[in-house]
Design a protein around this motif. Structure first.
Motif, mmCIF file in Angstrom:
data_model
loop_
_atom_site.group_PDB
_atom_site.id
_atom_site.type_symbol
_atom_site.label_atom_id
_atom_site.label_comp_id
_atom_site.label_asym_id
_atom_site.label_seq_id
_atom_site.Cartn_x
_atom_site.Cartn_y
_atom_site.Cartn_z
ATOM 1 N N PHE A 1 100.584 77.200 69.486
ATOM 2 C CA PHE A 1 99.317 77.656 70.069
ATOM 3 C C PHE A 1 98.148 76.773 69.634
ATOM 4 O O PHE A 1 97.317 76.391 70.458
ATOM 5 C CB PHE A 1 99.027 79.105 69.661
ATOM 6 N N THR A 2 98.067 76.466 68.349
ATOM 7 C CA THR A 2 96.936 75.665 67.871
ATOM 8 C C THR A 2 97.045 74.205 68.316
ATOM 9 O O THR A 2 96.042 73.501 68.358
ATOM 10 C CB THR A 2 96.789 75.744 66.334
ATOM 11 N N THR A 3 98.233 73.766 68.646
ATOM 12 C CA THR A 3 98.394 72.420 69.194
ATOM 13 C C THR A 3 97.913 72.388 70.647
ATOM 14 O O THR A 3 97.226 71.461 71.066
ATOM 15 C CB THR A 3 99.864 71.959 69.116
ATOM 16 N N VAL A 4 98.274 73.410 71.415
ATOM 17 C CA VAL A 4 97.881 73.464 72.820
ATOM 18 C C VAL A 4 96.400 73.829 72.966
ATOM 19 O O VAL A 4 95.704 73.308 73.830
ATOM 20 C CB VAL A 4 98.776 74.462 73.595
ATOM 21 N N PHE A 5 95.947 74.738 72.116
ATOM 22 C CA PHE A 5 94.552 75.186 72.144
ATOM 23 C C PHE A 5 93.908 74.899 70.782
ATOM 24 O O PHE A 5 93.781 75.788 69.954
ATOM 25 C CB PHE A 5 94.464 76.690 72.444
ATOM 26 N N PRO A 6 93.510 73.654 70.520
ATOM 27 C CA PRO A 6 92.996 73.289 69.187
ATOM 28 C C PRO A 6 91.715 74.022 68.786
ATOM 29 O O PRO A 6 91.412 74.118 67.597
ATOM 30 C CB PRO A 6 92.757 71.781 69.275
ATOM 31 N N GLU A 7 91.009 74.585 69.747
ATOM 32 C CA GLU A 7 89.775 75.299 69.414
ATOM 33 C C GLU A 7 90.048 76.684 68.812
ATOM 34 O O GLU A 7 89.152 77.306 68.240
ATOM 35 C CB GLU A 7 88.870 75.433 70.653
ATOM 36 N N MET B 1 98.147 72.892 79.420
ATOM 37 C CA MET B 1 97.656 74.220 79.084
ATOM 38 C C MET B 1 97.977 75.217 80.189
ATOM 39 O O MET B 1 98.320 76.358 79.906
ATOM 40 C CB MET B 1 96.149 74.183 78.847
ATOM 41 N N ILE B 2 97.889 74.753 81.420
ATOM 42 C CA ILE B 2 98.151 75.645 82.547
ATOM 43 C C ILE B 2 99.607 76.106 82.526
ATOM 44 O O ILE B 2 99.893 77.288 82.716
ATOM 45 C CB ILE B 2 97.795 74.950 83.884
ATOM 46 N N ALA B 3 100.524 75.185 82.292
ATOM 47 C CA ALA B 3 101.947 75.547 82.224
ATOM 48 C C ALA B 3 102.197 76.547 81.101
ATOM 49 O O ALA B 3 102.975 77.496 81.257
ATOM 50 C CB ALA B 3 102.795 74.297 82.026
ATOM 51 N N PHE B 4 101.542 76.349 79.980
ATOM 52 C CA PHE B 4 101.679 77.236 78.825
ATOM 53 C C PHE B 4 101.205 78.646 79.172
ATOM 54 O O PHE B 4 101.887 79.635 78.892
ATOM 55 C CB PHE B 4 100.860 76.649 77.660
ATOM 56 N N VAL B 5 100.052 78.758 79.798
ATOM 57 C CA VAL B 5 99.500 80.057 80.193
ATOM 58 C C VAL B 5 100.396 80.718 81.237
ATOM 59 O O VAL B 5 100.698 81.915 81.147
ATOM 60 C CB VAL B 5 98.047 79.905 80.707
ATOM 61 N N ILE B 6 100.860 79.945 82.213
ATOM 62 C CA ILE B 6 101.749 80.502 83.247
ATOM 63 C C ILE B 6 103.037 81.016 82.621
ATOM 64 O O ILE B 6 103.523 82.093 82.976
ATOM 65 C CB ILE B 6 102.037 79.447 84.345
ATOM 66 N N TYR B 7 103.586 80.257 81.678
ATOM 67 C CA TYR B 7 104.812 80.700 81.000
ATOM 68 C C TYR B 7 104.608 82.066 80.341
ATOM 69 O O TYR B 7 105.416 82.974 80.507
ATOM 70 C CB TYR B 7 105.242 79.661 79.954
#
Length: 185
Positions: A147-153, A1-7
């Motif tokens: 997005f929903t895979t990385v952040f399922p909530e 998740m951190i890598a995704f947000v940084i990207y």
């Protein structure tokens, strides 16, 4: 998740940088990057935009659903892409500049053929509108899926809104250069 947000923070930062650098430079700079983008960045950006979610999700799905014969699609795409960049891209760049420094393909065609009637631009606009609406919709679906895979909530609607905001933000802020560099990155 951190890598995704940084990207996505880096992608937004690229848009902001080109927004600040491009203030007051005019429409040619915004839409064409001042024609200063190198061929590698431009080519890789075009291919990233062209293939995007379809190549990463659609082609493997097609191969899985219909068999390995579908791999010929990838081979055909690679050959078509190479032919486009070898035979068309450089000439189109040169001729679009000569044809009134056209920004869009419809504008180039109208200038090139000295079309006083707006029919050519209208036909191109309708074709682009229909095709790109479908393309953008499929890209938003793919982005929402990631997005929903990385952040399922997240709900699908919230994920799509966030995804759309990020893409629209860096595109509107930085123009062509931001899009090319984020695609290249």
């Amino acid at each position: 998740m951190i890598a995704f947000v940084i990207y996505f923070l880096i992608v937004l930062a690229i848009g902001i940088v080109f927004f600040i650098k491009g203030k007051g430079t005019g429409e040619k700079e915004y839409f064409l990057g001042g024609r200063s983008m190198g061929p590698w960045v431009t080519a890789l950006s075009a291919q990233a935009s062209d293939m995007s979610a379809w190549l990463l999700m659609g082609l493997p799905g097609s191969i899985l659903a219909f068999g390995f014969g579908q791999m010929w699609i990838g081979i055909g795409l690679a050959l078509g892409t190479a032919a486009n960049w070898i035979f068309v891209a450089r000439r189109l760049r040169k001729f679009s500049r000569a044809a009134g420094d056209a920004i869009t393909l419809p504008q180039y065609l109208s200038n090139r053929f000295a079309a006083a009637n707006p029919a050519l631009q209208i036909i191109c606009a309708v074709v682009f509108f229909v095709c790109f609406t479908i393309y953008v919709a499929s890209s938003f679906v793919a982005g929402t899926s990631v997005f929903t895979t990385v952040f399922p909530e997240l709900s699908e609607t919230t994920a799509m809104v966030i995804f759309a905001f990020i893409i629209i933000a860096y595109t509107f802020m930085g123009g062509f250069k931001a899009v090319c560099w984020t695609d290249f990155f």
